[in-house]
Design a protein around this motif. Structure first.
Motif, mmCIF file in Angstrom:
data_model
loop_
_atom_site.group_PDB
_atom_site.id
_atom_site.type_symbol
_atom_site.label_atom_id
_atom_site.label_comp_id
_atom_site.label_asym_id
_atom_site.label_seq_id
_atom_site.Cartn_x
_atom_site.Cartn_y
_atom_site.Cartn_z
ATOM 1 N N ARG A 1 0.019 -9.959 6.483
ATOM 2 C CA ARG A 1 1.032 -9.848 7.539
ATOM 3 C C ARG A 1 0.477 -9.149 8.770
ATOM 4 O O ARG A 1 1.193 -8.901 9.735
ATOM 5 C CB ARG A 1 2.234 -9.060 7.009
ATOM 6 C CG ARG A 1 2.957 -9.720 5.833
ATOM 7 C CD ARG A 1 3.840 -8.740 5.084
ATOM 8 N NE ARG A 1 3.042 -7.719 4.422
ATOM 9 C CZ ARG A 1 2.984 -6.447 4.784
ATOM 10 N NH1 ARG A 1 3.705 -5.998 5.804
ATOM 11 N NH2 ARG A 1 2.215 -5.598 4.135
ATOM 12 N N GLY A 2 -0.795 -8.820 8.727
ATOM 13 C CA GLY A 2 -1.464 -8.079 9.788
ATOM 14 C C GLY A 2 -2.774 -7.558 9.222
ATOM 15 O O GLY A 2 -3.203 -7.976 8.139
ATOM 16 N N PRO A 3 -3.447 -6.644 9.922
ATOM 17 C CA PRO A 3 -4.684 -6.076 9.389
ATOM 18 C C PRO A 3 -4.451 -5.397 8.044
ATOM 19 O O PRO A 3 -3.473 -4.670 7.864
ATOM 20 C CB PRO A 3 -5.099 -5.059 10.463
ATOM 21 C CG PRO A 3 -4.410 -5.511 11.704
ATOM 22 C CD PRO A 3 -3.123 -6.119 11.263
ATOM 23 N N ALA A 4 -5.336 -5.647 7.089
ATOM 24 C CA ALA A 4 -5.195 -5.058 5.761
ATOM 25 C C ALA A 4 -5.266 -3.539 5.829
ATOM 26 O O ALA A 4 -6.047 -2.968 6.592
ATOM 27 C CB ALA A 4 -6.294 -5.579 4.838
ATOM 28 N N LEU A 5 -4.423 -2.892 5.037
ATOM 29 C CA LEU A 5 -4.403 -1.426 4.931
ATOM 30 C C LEU A 5 -4.284 -0.789 6.318
ATOM 31 O O LEU A 5 -5.004 0.150 6.655
ATOM 32 C CB LEU A 5 -5.646 -0.931 4.195
ATOM 33 C CG LEU A 5 -5.718 -1.428 2.739
ATOM 34 C CD1 LEU A 5 -7.127 -1.295 2.191
ATOM 35 C CD2 LEU A 5 -4.741 -0.680 1.859
ATOM 36 N N ALA A 6 -3.346 -1.316 7.090
ATOM 37 C CA ALA A 6 -3.190 -0.866 8.471
ATOM 38 C C ALA A 6 -2.829 0.607 8.569
ATOM 39 O O ALA A 6 -3.062 1.242 9.610
ATOM 40 C CB ALA A 6 -2.122 -1.704 9.169
ATOM 41 N N ASP A 7 -2.252 1.188 7.500
ATOM 42 C CA ASP A 7 -1.821 2.587 7.552
ATOM 43 C C ASP A 7 -2.888 3.560 7.090
ATOM 44 O O ASP A 7 -2.638 4.774 7.067
ATOM 45 C CB ASP A 7 -0.555 2.767 6.704
ATOM 46 C CG ASP A 7 0.637 2.056 7.320
ATOM 47 O OD1 ASP A 7 0.981 2.389 8.465
ATOM 48 O OD2 ASP A 7 1.196 1.156 6.678
ATOM 49 N N LEU A 8 -4.055 3.040 6.693
ATOM 50 C CA LEU A 8 -5.145 3.916 6.292
ATOM 51 C C LEU A 8 -6.240 3.878 7.345
ATOM 52 O O LEU A 8 -6.658 2.800 7.780
ATOM 53 C CB LEU A 8 -5.728 3.490 4.942
ATOM 54 C CG LEU A 8 -4.869 3.759 3.711
ATOM 55 C CD1 LEU A 8 -5.596 3.293 2.460
ATOM 56 C CD2 LEU A 8 -4.526 5.237 3.586
ATOM 57 N N SER A 9 -6.704 5.045 7.746
ATOM 58 C CA SER A 9 -7.805 5.107 8.704
ATOM 59 C C SER A 9 -9.122 4.942 7.954
ATOM 60 O O SER A 9 -9.171 4.970 6.726
ATOM 61 C CB SER A 9 -7.779 6.436 9.457
ATOM 62 O OG SER A 9 -7.888 7.512 8.552
ATOM 63 N N GLY A 10 -10.202 4.792 8.688
ATOM 64 C CA GLY A 10 -11.503 4.676 8.052
ATOM 65 C C GLY A 10 -11.792 3.257 7.596
ATOM 66 O O GLY A 10 -11.162 2.293 8.025
ATOM 67 N N PRO A 11 -12.751 3.120 6.672
ATOM 68 C CA PRO A 11 -13.248 1.789 6.308
ATOM 69 C C PRO A 11 -12.456 1.083 5.206
ATOM 70 O O PRO A 11 -12.900 0.056 4.704
ATOM 71 C CB PRO A 11 -14.668 2.101 5.819
ATOM 72 C CG PRO A 11 -14.546 3.462 5.197
ATOM 73 C CD PRO A 11 -13.533 4.213 6.028
ATOM 74 N N ALA A 12 -11.305 1.610 4.820
ATOM 75 C CA ALA A 12 -10.588 1.050 3.671
ATOM 76 C C ALA A 12 -10.271 -0.427 3.847
ATOM 77 O O ALA A 12 -10.287 -1.202 2.879
ATOM 78 C CB ALA A 12 -9.299 1.835 3.425
ATOM 79 N N GLY A 13 -9.957 -0.849 5.067
ATOM 80 C CA GLY A 13 -9.565 -2.225 5.280
ATOM 81 C C GLY A 13 -10.716 -3.199 5.462
ATOM 82 O O GLY A 13 -10.485 -4.413 5.548
ATOM 83 N N VAL A 14 -11.955 -2.708 5.487
ATOM 84 C CA VAL A 14 -13.091 -3.592 5.769
ATOM 85 C C VAL A 14 -13.255 -4.643 4.682
ATOM 86 O O VAL A 14 -13.407 -5.842 4.962
ATOM 87 C CB VAL A 14 -14.381 -2.763 5.935
ATOM 88 C CG1 VAL A 14 -15.593 -3.682 6.024
ATOM 89 C CG2 VAL A 14 -14.294 -1.876 7.168
ATOM 90 N N ARG A 15 -13.202 -4.219 3.422
ATOM 91 C CA ARG A 15 -13.436 -5.160 2.324
ATOM 92 C C ARG A 15 -12.355 -6.246 2.247
ATOM 93 O O ARG A 15 -12.689 -7.439 2.188
ATOM 94 C CB ARG A 15 -13.537 -4.412 0.993
ATOM 95 C CG ARG A 15 -13.813 -5.314 -0.203
ATOM 96 C CD ARG A 15 -14.116 -4.492 -1.445
ATOM 97 N NE ARG A 15 -14.319 -5.326 -2.601
ATOM 98 C CZ ARG A 15 -13.381 -5.681 -3.463
ATOM 99 N NH1 ARG A 15 -12.127 -5.248 -3.282
ATOM 100 N NH2 ARG A 15 -13.646 -6.456 -4.497
ATOM 101 N N PRO A 16 -11.057 -5.895 2.249
ATOM 102 C CA PRO A 16 -10.067 -6.975 2.207
ATOM 103 C C PRO A 16 -10.104 -7.888 3.419
ATOM 104 O O PRO A 16 -9.817 -9.083 3.310
ATOM 105 C CB PRO A 16 -8.726 -6.240 2.080
ATOM 106 C CG PRO A 16 -8.996 -4.825 2.402
ATOM 107 C CD PRO A 16 -10.422 -4.575 2.095
#
Length: 261
Positions: free
Chosen positions: A132-147
């Protein structure tokens, strides 16, 4: 309960109603717990995810208070305390959209490898729609890079499935946009060339190769990889000859001669 982290974090009750998980810290905590898919996380890990480089003076106590607020919203049994100390979300993988996405993509890849692009495409469309948007949008840092990398890989798979099943309508404009957004992604360039060739646009396919070659050379100082190079050789060999018309059956030929044709 369902937990959505492929975008802004949300929690849905068993009837599909959105629960009021308000506040950036609260959403970050829920995202950090859901990301672990029901596995325990230490207080130190969660504090790092929630507060980043600016933790409060007593981070464990602040985190405990935040967990209390989250339990009041999603249920007192939804977040379990674990030894360590730590916390875990009481949820199965199928309750978390990220893990549903991963399973569907894995199943689709198996169908694609087995030569069934129709089933692969039927799985990949809904899987990609979970974002629905960038993955793990509420977490800062590299958490969303993999998804996000997984999303791009799934998108390449979906395009591949469409190419293999001949569903090329709309692929050229979609791939033109993707090669603009990701100019150094050779698979997208290769898929654009194949889509153009599938539409009989031989000259445009050659132009697309030349555009990809210049982009890679100017920005990376690199030549096209093996897939693009092989496509280029095929294009230089020329379009495949049009199939010869099928001869008319003998009875039709006899009738045509009788009519003087």
């Amino acid at each position: 309960m369902r937990y959505l982290i492929l975008g802004t974090t949300e929690a849905l009750d068993p009837l599909g109603r959105r629960l009021p998980v308000g506040g950036a810290r609260l959403r970050a905590l829920l995202a950090a717990l859901a990301l672990r898919g029901g596995r325990a996380a230490s207080v130190t890990e969660l504090a790092g995810d929630v507060y980043g480089d600016s933790p409060p003076q007593d981070a464990p106590a602040a985190l405990q208070a935040l967990v209390g607020r989250l339990r009041r919203i999603i249920g007192s049994d939804a977040v379990a305390s674990t030894p360590g100390p730590g916390y875990r979300l009481v949820a199965a993988a199928e309750d978390i959209d990220l893990y549903v996405f991963e399973r569907q993509v894995q199943d689709a890849a198996a169908h694609l490898d087995a030569g069934d692009p129709e089933k692969a495409a039927a799985l990949l469309g809904p899987a990609l729609a979970l974002f629905r948007g960038p993955a793990l949008a509420d977490l800062s840092g590299p958490a969303g890079v993999r998804p996000e990398a997984q999303r791009l890989a799934a998108l390449r798979q979906r395009v591949e499935a469409d190419l293999r099943r001949g569903a090329t309508d709309g692929l050229v404009p979609e791939l033109t946009g993707l090669t603009t957004t990701y100019p150094y992604d050779e698979p997208f360039h290769a898929q654009l060339i194949r889509a153009l060739r599938a539409e009989g646009r031989h000259a445009d396919a050659l132009a697309a190769f030349e555009s990809a070659r210049r982009t890679l050379a100017n920005a990376l100082g690199a030549d096209p990889g093996p897939e693009l190079a092989a496509l280029h050789r095929e294009l230089l060999a020329g379009p495949p000859p049009a199939p010869a018309p099928s001869p008319r059956p003998y009875a039709q030929r006899v009738r045509a001669r009788a009519r003087g044709r």
